[in-house]
Design an enzyme around this catalytic site. Structure first.
Site, PDB file in Angstrom:
ATOM      1  N   THR A   1     -11.622  -2.995   2.295  1.00 19.25           N
ATOM      2  CA  THR A   1     -12.044  -3.613   3.561  1.00 19.25           C
ATOM      3  C   THR A   1     -11.719  -5.098   3.564  1.00 19.25           C
ATOM      4  OG1 THR A   1     -13.796  -1.978   3.814  1.00 19.25           O
ATOM      5  CG2 THR A   1     -14.014  -4.001   5.103  1.00 19.25           C
ATOM      6  N   CYS A   2     -11.913  -5.753   2.425  1.00 20.12           N
ATOM      7  CA  CYS A   2     -11.655  -7.185   2.313  1.00 20.12           C
ATOM      8  C   CYS A   2     -10.191  -7.497   2.615  1.00 20.12           C
ATOM      9  CB  CYS A   2     -12.017  -7.684   0.916  1.00 20.12           C
ATOM     10  SG  CYS A   2     -13.685  -7.229   0.384  1.00 20.12           S
ATOM     11  N   SER A   3      -9.304  -6.632   2.140  1.00 22.27           N
ATOM     12  CA  SER A   3      -7.864  -6.864   2.271  1.00 22.27           C
ATOM     13  C   SER A   3      -7.283  -6.359   3.586  1.00 22.27           C
ATOM     14  CB  SER A   3      -7.124  -6.176   1.115  1.00 22.27           C
ATOM     15  OG  SER A   3      -7.500  -6.735  -0.116  1.00 22.27           O
TER      16      SER A   3
END
Length: 173
Positions: free
Chosen positions: A37-39
């Protein structure tokens, strides 16, 4: 530094005052560089909205994770962020990546959580976004309504760039 140096770093201690004193800044924090999700969404959303966020009275946008500076730099490069190699610069031209390797800032914000049994991460930051205005928290968006140790889900509903933009627009009016 030599041209092509793979690690163009100066070892320096950077304080919260260096990042936030006399500035209005957006900081969003996430569990880890290179994670899905962060990326795929979190960092790219803020990178795409960077100029619009600045136009709403923000001086800088920071992404923080409990990772070291080397990991954060490689993640930024892998994400296609444009590196700023100016001496004294903080890594990238738009969103600046802050390594919180020892989780000191994360603990100070009260956002430390452990994902040891669930993901094998150990201590990380809970996902959140904040507006920090001259060292004071102006607005805080905490995912899931609060920290959950060893959370199975990784909520991503209120710390995104869209929610931040909505807040900044409403605060500007």
């Amino acid at each position: 530094h030599l041209p092509g140096d793979e690690n163009p770093f100066d070892w320096k201690d950077v304080t919260s005052e260096d990042y936030f004193k006399g500035k209005r800044a957006v900081v969003f924090s996430l569990p880890g560089a290179f994670t899905p999700t962060c990326s795929s969404t979190h960092l790219p959303g803020y990178e795409a909205a960077y100029e619009e966020i600045l136009s709403l009275g923000v001086d800088e946008v920071y992404c923080l994770s409990v990772n070291d500076a080397f990991v954060m730099r490689q993640w930024g490069l892998k994400q296609g962020l444009t590196e700023d190699k100016t001496i004294g610069a903080n890594g990238f031209e738009k969103v600046k990546l802050i390594p919180d390797g020892a989780a000191l800032f994360t603990r100070g914000m009260g956002m430390s959580c452990n994902w040891d049994t669930e993901r094998g991460f150990g201590e990380r930051s809970w996902r959140y976004a904040a507006v920090i205005n001259d060292m004071k928290v102006e607005k805080l968006f905490i995912e899931g309504g609060g920290i959950t140790q060893n959370s199975g889900p990784d909520p991503f509903e209120v710390s995104d760039a869209g929610t931040m933009l909505e807040y900044l627009e409403s605060a500007a009016n």
